[in-house]
Motif scaffolding. Structure first.
Motif, mmCIF file in Angstrom:
data_model
loop_
_atom_site.group_PDB
_atom_site.id
_atom_site.type_symbol
_atom_site.label_atom_id
_atom_site.label_comp_id
_atom_site.label_asym_id
_atom_site.label_seq_id
_atom_site.Cartn_x
_atom_site.Cartn_y
_atom_site.Cartn_z
ATOM 1 N N GLY A 77 0.802 -1.219 0.000
ATOM 2 C CA GLY A 77 0.000 0.000 0.000
ATOM 3 C C GLY A 77 0.836 1.271 0.000
ATOM 4 N N GLU A 78 2.163 1.131 0.000
ATOM 5 C CA GLU A 78 3.048 2.291 0.001
ATOM 6 C C GLU A 78 3.110 2.927 -1.384
ATOM 7 O OE1 GLU A 78 6.894 1.128 1.392
ATOM 8 O OE2 GLU A 78 6.116 0.343 3.275
ATOM 9 N N GLU A 79 3.624 4.156 -1.411
ATOM 10 C CA GLU A 79 3.780 4.878 -2.667
ATOM 11 C C GLU A 79 4.940 4.281 -3.467
ATOM 12 O OE1 GLU A 79 4.803 9.387 -4.214
ATOM 13 O OE2 GLU A 79 4.100 9.076 -2.163
ATOM 14 N N TYR A 80 4.749 4.184 -4.776
ATOM 15 C CA TYR A 80 5.782 3.651 -5.665
ATOM 16 C C TYR A 80 6.918 4.663 -5.805
ATOM 17 C CZ TYR A 80 8.077 2.909 -10.145
ATOM 18 O OH TYR A 80 9.008 2.768 -11.128
ATOM 19 N N ILE A 81 8.155 4.179 -5.637
ATOM 20 C CA ILE A 81 9.350 4.985 -5.844
ATOM 21 C C ILE A 81 10.166 4.282 -6.925
ATOM 22 C CG2 ILE A 81 11.434 5.935 -4.812
ATOM 23 C CD1 ILE A 81 10.005 5.723 -2.092
ATOM 24 N N PRO A 82 10.458 4.966 -8.048
ATOM 25 C CA PRO A 82 11.216 4.314 -9.123
ATOM 26 C C PRO A 82 12.610 3.896 -8.669
ATOM 27 C CG PRO A 82 10.281 6.405 -9.858
ATOM 28 C CD PRO A 82 10.060 6.329 -8.392
ATOM 29 N N HIS A 84 15.235 3.800 -10.430
ATOM 30 C CA HIS A 84 16.303 4.615 -11.016
ATOM 31 C C HIS A 84 16.618 5.846 -10.160
ATOM 32 C CE1 HIS A 84 13.785 7.915 -12.526
ATOM 33 N NE2 HIS A 84 12.922 6.983 -12.864
ATOM 34 N N THR A 85 15.783 6.138 -9.150
ATOM 35 C CA THR A 85 16.079 7.262 -8.258
ATOM 36 C C THR A 85 17.063 6.882 -7.157
ATOM 37 O OG1 THR A 85 14.205 6.773 -6.802
ATOM 38 C CG2 THR A 85 13.806 8.295 -8.637
ATOM 39 N N MET A 86 17.396 5.600 -7.068
ATOM 40 C CA MET A 86 18.368 5.164 -6.068
ATOM 41 C C MET A 86 19.735 5.722 -6.450
ATOM 42 S SD MET A 86 19.010 1.412 -4.457
ATOM 43 C CE MET A 86 19.863 0.637 -5.793
ATOM 44 N N PRO A 87 20.445 6.343 -5.497
ATOM 45 C CA PRO A 87 21.746 6.918 -5.828
ATOM 46 C C PRO A 87 22.740 5.857 -6.293
ATOM 47 C CG PRO A 87 21.181 7.310 -3.508
ATOM 48 C CD PRO A 87 20.074 6.526 -4.111
ATOM 49 N N VAL A 88 23.624 6.263 -7.180
ATOM 50 C CA VAL A 88 24.623 5.354 -7.728
ATOM 51 C C VAL A 88 25.512 4.803 -6.612
ATOM 52 C CG1 VAL A 88 26.615 5.227 -9.290
ATOM 53 C CG2 VAL A 88 24.589 6.510 -9.957
ATOM 54 N N ILE A 89 25.741 5.612 -5.592
ATOM 55 C CA ILE A 89 26.608 5.189 -4.492
ATOM 56 C C ILE A 89 26.062 3.932 -3.807
ATOM 57 C CG2 ILE A 89 25.605 6.647 -2.700
ATOM 58 C CD1 ILE A 89 29.322 6.109 -3.151
ATOM 59 N N ALA A 90 24.737 3.753 -3.802
ATOM 60 C CA ALA A 90 24.147 2.549 -3.205
ATOM 61 C C ALA A 90 24.569 1.308 -3.995
ATOM 62 C CB ALA A 90 22.633 2.666 -3.152
ATOM 63 N N PRO A 122 19.343 -0.912 -0.654
ATOM 64 C CA PRO A 122 18.250 -0.426 -1.517
ATOM 65 C C PRO A 122 17.192 0.365 -0.741
ATOM 66 C CG PRO A 122 18.733 -2.701 -2.028
ATOM 67 C CD PRO A 122 19.500 -2.368 -0.787
ATOM 68 N N LYS A 123 16.850 -0.088 0.451
ATOM 69 C CA LYS A 123 15.827 0.602 1.234
ATOM 70 C C LYS A 123 16.277 2.015 1.609
ATOM 71 C CE LYS A 123 12.668 -0.118 5.030
ATOM 72 N NZ LYS A 123 12.122 -1.089 5.935
ATOM 73 N N LEU A 124 17.507 2.145 2.100
ATOM 74 C CA LEU A 124 18.021 3.469 2.460
ATOM 75 C C LEU A 124 18.239 4.333 1.221
ATOM 76 C CD1 LEU A 124 20.571 2.548 5.271
ATOM 77 C CD2 LEU A 124 18.372 3.692 5.534
ATOM 78 N N GLY A 125 18.697 3.721 0.132
ATOM 79 C CA GLY A 125 18.920 4.478 -1.101
ATOM 80 C C GLY A 125 17.636 5.031 -1.681
ATOM 81 N N LEU A 126 16.577 4.232 -1.676
ATOM 82 C CA LEU A 126 15.295 4.696 -2.214
ATOM 83 C C LEU A 126 14.628 5.722 -1.321
ATOM 84 C CD1 LEU A 126 13.845 1.369 -3.637
ATOM 85 C CD2 LEU A 126 14.693 3.332 -4.917
ATOM 86 N N SER A 127 14.928 5.681 -0.020
ATOM 87 C CA SER A 127 14.335 6.670 0.884
ATOM 88 C C SER A 127 15.081 7.993 0.840
ATOM 89 C CB SER A 127 14.312 6.133 2.318
ATOM 90 O OG SER A 127 15.634 6.033 2.819
ATOM 91 N N GLY A 128 16.245 8.031 0.180
ATOM 92 C CA GLY A 128 17.000 9.272 0.044
ATOM 93 C C GLY A 128 17.885 9.595 1.230
#
Length: 161
Positions: A77-82, A84-90, A122-128
């Motif tokens: 039920g969470e919002e979709y986050i693409p 490709h927005t994950m930083p390259v450093i991750a 991935p989880k931390l990278g997608l959360s910014g």
């Protein structure tokens, strides 16, 4: 691994299926499409599908697979986050943790690196949260160093490994 969903778009039910094994496939209403991972070390798939104006995405990170319909995941039920927005450093941290962990601490270091690469980065990278991402990398590296020290001590004292 196989996951299947029935999606209702404009009153019509469509079948969407995800299959991973020797090649990742997305099957939409019986038609097979090949999906490619965005990372060399961890399975990361973000496959877009458009059916009658509805935006559908099959998203897989490691063994966790979910379907996003019009910006919301069906499972959580969470919002979709693409992806490709994950930083390259991750992605760099995933590679360093897995390969470096293997060469530094053997199979145990590899397993710790994969664990962090699948569950944490991935989880931390997608959360910014770049600060959290760097902290997780430092933590993973410290765990691998401790494993190295323990293995070295066992080797020197008992001749194990």
């Amino acid at each position: 691994m196989k996951r299947a969903w029935d999606v209702n778009v404009n009153g019509v039910t469509h079948s969407v299926e995800y299959r991973a094994g020797f090649g990742t496939k997305v099957i939409v209403n019986g038609k097979v499409y090949r999906a490619k991972s965005q990372n060399w070390f961890v399975n990361m798939v973000d496959y877009p599908i458009t059916i009658d104006g509805a935006e559908i995405r099959v998203v897989a990170i490691g063994n966790k697979v979910d379907l996003a319909v019009n910006g919301r995941y069906l499972g959580s039920g969470e919002e979709y986050i693409p992806l490709h927005t994950m930083p390259v450093i991750a992605n760099v941290f995933i590679g360093i943790s897995t390969i470096g962990g293997y060469f530094f601490s053997g199979i145990f270091g590899l397993l710790v690196g994969l664990l962090f690469g699948i569950l944490v980065y991935p989880k931390l990278g997608l959360s910014g949260k770049k600060g959290g991402l760097i902290g997780a990398f430092v933590g993973c590296t410290l765990i691998q160093v401790v494993i190295f020290i323990i293995l070295l001590k066992l080797q020197l004292e008992f001749g194990l490994f």
